[in-house]
Design an enzyme around this catalytic site. Structure first.
Site, PDB file in Angstrom:
ATOM      1  N   GLN B 237       0.836  -1.206   0.000  1.00 45.18           N
ATOM      2  CA  GLN B 237       0.000   0.000   0.000  1.00 45.18           C
ATOM      3  C   GLN B 237       0.872   1.258   0.000  1.00 45.18           C
ATOM      4  O   GLN B 237       0.366   2.365  -0.186  1.00 45.18           O
ATOM      5  CB  GLN B 237      -0.947   0.008   1.215  1.00 45.18           C
ATOM      6  CG  GLN B 237      -2.142  -0.930   1.035  1.00 45.18           C
ATOM      7  CD  GLN B 237      -3.115  -0.943   2.206  1.00 45.18           C
ATOM      8  OE1 GLN B 237      -3.332  -1.987   2.799  1.00 45.18           O
ATOM      9  NE2 GLN B 237      -3.715   0.186   2.547  1.00 45.18           N
ATOM     10  N   CYS B 385      -9.366   2.469   8.234  1.00 46.80           N
ATOM     11  CA  CYS B 385      -9.432   3.400   9.348  1.00 46.80           C
ATOM     12  C   CYS B 385      -8.199   4.258   9.296  1.00 46.80           C
ATOM     13  O   CYS B 385      -7.171   3.847   8.784  1.00 46.80           O
ATOM     14  CB  CYS B 385      -9.461   2.582  10.639  1.00 46.80           C
ATOM     15  SG  CYS B 385      -8.778   3.373  12.078  1.00 46.80           S
ATOM     16  N   GLU B 760     -13.034   5.426   4.513  1.00 48.38           N
ATOM     17  CA  GLU B 760     -13.058   4.756   5.807  1.00 48.38           C
ATOM     18  C   GLU B 760     -14.208   5.175   6.692  1.00 48.38           C
ATOM     19  O   GLU B 760     -14.523   4.513   7.676  1.00 48.38           O
ATOM     20  CB  GLU B 760     -11.711   4.976   6.477  1.00 48.38           C
ATOM     21  CG  GLU B 760     -10.644   4.247   5.661  1.00 48.38           C
ATOM     22  CD  GLU B 760      -9.257   4.782   5.798  1.00 48.38           C
ATOM     23  OE1 GLU B 760      -9.110   5.854   6.403  1.00 48.38           O
ATOM     24  OE2 GLU B 760      -8.327   4.141   5.304  1.00 48.38           O
TER      25      GLU B 760
END
Ligand code: FES
Ligand code: FES
Lengths: 162, 806
Positions: B237, B385, B760
């Site tokens: 990522q 998150c 998120e």
């Protein structure tokens, strides 16, 4: 381990594989035939990412030995449409945002394809139940269900006008 | 207007820019099975690596015998810590300033820990090799309860740092203690609590779970010994950060490392960390001289890489008799597992947990977080998150409900009474954040109205009566949640990971015919960056989105950036994209002025062209300008049309939303039926409404899973009891409801296009909405708190403990 010959038809082509008896169908497809549309998400029959169509049935190819596919007729996502003539399901998944990361998509569309053969005019509940063997972590299914219902309607329209 | 110039609206629509539900460009390849994920990569001579993993949660490794494994047909090498030690690669730094064993060095600290790496012809031969490695263990006492970890006689887990009194985040008071992190004013908070009319106290547990993207983690490393270049494809990522870290720990010069993130099958935080598999595939490629692939299986994934949450949050909240909140105290015990591998900005060892005052104007607050080692897998990633915001939001949204019970007040009314008011923004929170913008009351009222809140409460009261009469066995729960997120990390002045500032970047190159390529430092894992970032750019530079190619994920070509997680792509890379677009436009203005033979200031921007002020029939389109930039010698202007922007955000962004879930609960079976979920989001300016809606559906479904059944659970011996998809809950299409979505738009004042990020939010707001619905159903029977996940068994037990089965 001694290898064996397995003959099958994959997306309309005859293939003759020389592989170990323990090779799973998903690995035969992905690694020996280079058909990487079906994916592996769990290797334990839970996620459906590896779904292919085998002799007119949806199967989870992580739970089928290549050897069991001897003589079988197999269709994967690669066999459903061509870049110039996408399958209606492929069109509708794009149209209704039925995918995000795309990892579940080949299995999901391949399953939906068989579902609509089995039940050409499903209710929303039947679609949801019919794809319950295919997990998606991204979309929350709402748009997938929409895409499948819309594809069913379109396919029925096409049949009627034909 | 020139007759040949179509009207503004028409030209604007032709761009498919900001605010349009543009269809995704990624979908063509994904729907045809032509995605290119890491396990699809096949290189000549490539070998496959797999791990021998520990069956024990805590044990000494007495010996490892690889002889039999080496004799297995197809096995090429078996790596152990002893092989990695000369390269100093048997341990690796974690993102949280700790270090982690790559392969077991003398002992194992969690079940499924990596012990040896077997490299073989293919995954079958590798599995044969793994089975043939002989490891002798001596079991040690196990700690699975963080509250027992600091006992005097507790076994010392991390012998390597047993004597270190100072950790990466300050003093350590016990060998199993990692850090204490504080925020706010303890003394003032205690004083407020002592004098308050009402204080509600509760332990809120946010259980351990896992992001479990459908694609597991993996990598393919290829060390080219001829030109000394290492290429690694992987589920990263943050590819640029991986390159820098790989260079620092391997000693290979950074320019000789190329990291490529191909298509990623979902991340949700799982793919932020650096895992032993990545390192081992690299070392194995160096050792064997051929490419080596490592792909974990689902159980490896659930048991060893990147758990999330596991926060025990003890709260005290005070208020006046009529419900004005005066203070908040939170002490969190954070179970970090065996190594502190949390993916948090360096200065925030508990992430942004100090956003735990939520959407409320709480004048005084204090937070302390203690990080603890246990015999569980490392991780602590932000599962959909922004660095512990989910924990914070769940905590405050539960505490509000607990306080409402104590006050005997309606929980919606209590929220309204304490929301930060529109005119208070920018708002300084008691724990140090500056909320950029918000309008909580408007969205909240809209949401209550949409679900018919008053009527629902009436129905609920009638249901309780009917239940008491014995006319029904089902209860009705109304789950309320108002969340405020903090995303877009972040300002370099206080946000870095391993010293790398958390800016992001965009580089744009306009081709002579007016089409363009843009490259970013982020990486999509399903968010549709190639679609949405082109939209931002289309609006900025007046070229149709379909003429703009977007690329990310290859460190050799993309500009440096910190990657995609924490909803940071839109706030940070999106801003960089807009700013780079503006640089292009500034240069285009000079070129247009030259071509039109007027002064720069005499022309103005009009959707896709510059026009002469007061003479709109005289213009140059972006296409014409692009061509001119390549074929005209313009005095004082360099040829070409390119721009780069590195964007350091001045502040975080603060998306917010109002979520409501209506749930039926069967008291006798503990089963639940979700009747309605309404989610209203405010993510500032909306780039692509279709994609926003998709993100909300997906995030809500992950929230549903977490709240209602998904869990990484351990038994007393530290065995993972939820290590397969048989036990680890992922909702199917049958359990997942249809969602209703809505929105308000409160732009971020400091973001170039006012966008805040959304990916998120539904997870942050969804978990409390679902959990509060369960609690709310039992409120009339005296329930204050029960721990997630609310699976059927736990709900049944709750009903049982309240005497509802009698
Ligand atoms: S990989 Fe076959 S069902 Fe998951
Ligand atoms: S689109 Fe990502 S798993 Fe379905």
């Amino acid at each position: 381990m001694e290898k064996m010959h397995v003959k099958m038809t994959v997306n309309g082509k005859n293939v003759d594989l020389l592989t170990e008896p323990r090779t799973l169908l998903i690995h035969a497809l992905r690694e020996e035939l280079g058909i990487t549309g079906p994916h592996v998400g769990c290797s334990s029959s839970h996620c459906g990412a590896c779904t292919v169509d085998m002799n007119g049935m949806s199967v989870k190819s992580c739970t089928v030995f290549a050897a069991q596919a001897e003589g079988a007729d197999i269709t994967t996502i690669e066999g459903l449409g061509t870049p110039d003539a996408l399958h209606v399901l492929q069109e509708m998944f794009k149209e209704h945002h039925g995918l995000q990361c795309g990892y579940c998509t080949p299995g999901m569309i391949t399953r939906a394809y068989r579902l609509l053969q089995e039940n050409p005019a499903p209710t929303e509940e039947q679609v949801r139940f019919g794809i319950a063997g295919n997990l998606c972590r991204c979309t929350g299914y709402q748009n997938i269900v929409k895409a499948i219902l819309e594809a069913a309607a379109k396919m029925n329209d096409m049949k009627e006008s034909a | 207007m020139n007759e040949s110039t179509p009207p503004k609206e028409e030209r604007s629509a032709a761009l498919s820019g900001l605010g349009t539900s543009r269809k995704r460009v990624e979908d063509a390849r994904f729907t045809q099975g032509k995605g290119n994920y890491v396990d699809d990569i096949k290189l000549p001579g490539m070998l496959f690596g797999d791990f021998v993993r520990s069956p024990y949660a805590h044990a000494r490794v007495k010996s490892i015998n690889t002889e039999k494994a080496m004799a297995v047909p197809g096995v090429h090498a078996v790596l152990t810590a002893a092989d990695l030690a000369p390269l100093s690669l048997h341990w690796m730094p974690t993102l949280a300033g700790d270090k982690q064993m790559v392969l077991a060095d003398g002992k194992v600290l969690f079940q499924a820990q990596e012990v040896a790496f077997v490299v073989a012809d293919d995954r079958y031969a590798a599995a044969d090799g793994v089975a043939a490695v002989e490891v002798e263990y001596e079991e040690l006492p196990v700690i699975v309860d963080p509250f027992k970890a600091e006992a005097d006689d507790a076994p010392v887990l991390r012998e390597d740092i047993a004597d270190q009194k100072e950790g990466a985040h300050g003093p350590r008071r016990h060998p199993n203690h990692i850090f204490t992190w504080e925020s706010g004013d303890l003394e003032a908070t205690e004083a407020v609590l002592a004098e308050a009319d009402v204080v509600a106290e509760e332990m809120i547990y946010y259980h351990r779970t896992h992001p479990c993207p459908l694609e597991t983690c993996g990598s393919v490393a290829s060390m080219d010994k001829v030109n000394g270049k290492l290429t690694v494809w992987g589920t990263f990522q943050a590819p640029h950060a991986v390159r820098t870290v790989a260079s620092l720990i391997s000693g290979i010069a950074e320019h000789n490392i190329r990291i490529i993130s191909p298509d990623i099958g979902g991340g949700f935080g799982n793919k932020v960390g650096v895992y032993p598999g990545y390192i081992c595939s690299i070392v194995a490629s160096i050792v064997t001289g051929v490419p080596v692939k490592w792909v974990e299986d689902r159980s490896d994934n659930l048991m060893a890489t990147a758990f999330a949450r596991d926060y025990w949050m003890k709260g005290r909240i005070s208020a006046t008799k009529d419900g004005k909140i005066t203070g908040l105290h939170c002490h969190t015990t954070a179970d970090h597992g065996a190594f502190d591998a949390c993916a948090d900005p360096t200065k925030f060892p508990a992430g942004f947990m100090n956003i735990c005052t939520g959407s409320y104007d709480i004048p005084t607050a204090y937070l302390a977080v203690d990080g603890i080692y246990t015999n569980k897998a490392p991780g602590g990633v932000a599962y959909r998150c922004s660095f512990r915001v989910t924990e914070a939001a769940y905590f405050i949204e539960r505490m509000i409900e607990v306080l409402a019970i104590k006050l005997g007040m309606d929980a919606a009314e209590l929220r309204v009474k304490n929301f930060i008011k529109k005119e208070q923004f920018p708002y300084q929170s008691a724990l140090g954040w500056e909320y950029d913008s918000g309008d909580y009351h408007t969205g909240w009222e809209k949401a209550l109205k949409a679900v018919g809140y008053e009527d629902l409460r009436t129905e609920q009261a009638e249901r309780v009566e009917a239940f008491k009469r014995g006319d029904t066995r089902k209860l009705l729960g109304i789950g309320l949640s108002h969340f405020t997120e903090i995303v877009g990390a972040g300002p370099v002045k206080n946000c870095d990971i391993l010293g790398l500032g958390m800016f992001d970047s965009c580089e744009i190159r306009i081709h002579p015919t007016g089409s363009a390529i843009a490259r970013l430092g982020t990486i999509s894992q399903g968010q549709g960056h190639a679609t949405t970032f082109a939209q931002i750019l289309a609006t900025e530079i007046g070229s149709p989105a379909e003429d703009i190619t977007l690329e990310e994920g290859d460190t050799d070509t993309a500009p440096y950036g910190l990657g995609t997680y924490g909803s940071r792509s839109t706030p940070v890379a999106g801003a960089a994209t807009a700013m780079a677009g503006r640089k292009i436009r500034a240069k285009a203005q000079m070129i247009a002025a030259y071509l039109l033979e007027v002064h720069d200031n005499d022309i103005e921007w009009d959707v896709d062209r510059f026009v002469v002020k007061g003479a709109p029939e005289r213009f140059k389109t972006m296409k014409e300008i692009a061509f001119a930039s390549y074929n005209q010698a313009i005095p004082g202007v360099e040829p070409g049309l390119e721009a780069v922007s590195y964007y350091d955000p001045p502040n975080m962004t603060y998306p917010f939303g109002s979520y409501i879930c209506v749930m039926e609960i069967d008291v006798d079976t503990g089963t639940t039926e979700i009747r309605q979920v309404f989610a209203l989001d405010d993510c500032g300016t909306r780039i692509n409404p279709m994609i926003i809606e998709g993100q909300v559906h997906g995030g809500l479904t992950e929230a549903l899973a977490i709240a209602m059944g998904q869990e990484i659970a351990y038994d007393e011996q530290g065995n993972v009891t939820t290590g397969t998809l048989m036990d680890f809950f992922i909702p199917t299409a049958v359990e997942t409801p249809n969602y209703q979505t809505d929105y308000t738009v409160t732009p971020s004042p400091h973001h170039p296009i006012g966008a805040k990020g959304v990916g998120e939010s539904p997870n942050v707001g969804g978990v409390p909405a679902f959990s509060n619905a369960v609690h709310d159903a039992f409120r009339a029977f005296g329930l204050t708190q029960s721990h997630m996940p609310h699976d059927h068994w736990r709900i049944w037990k709750t009903a049982e403990s309240l005497g509802l089965h009698d």
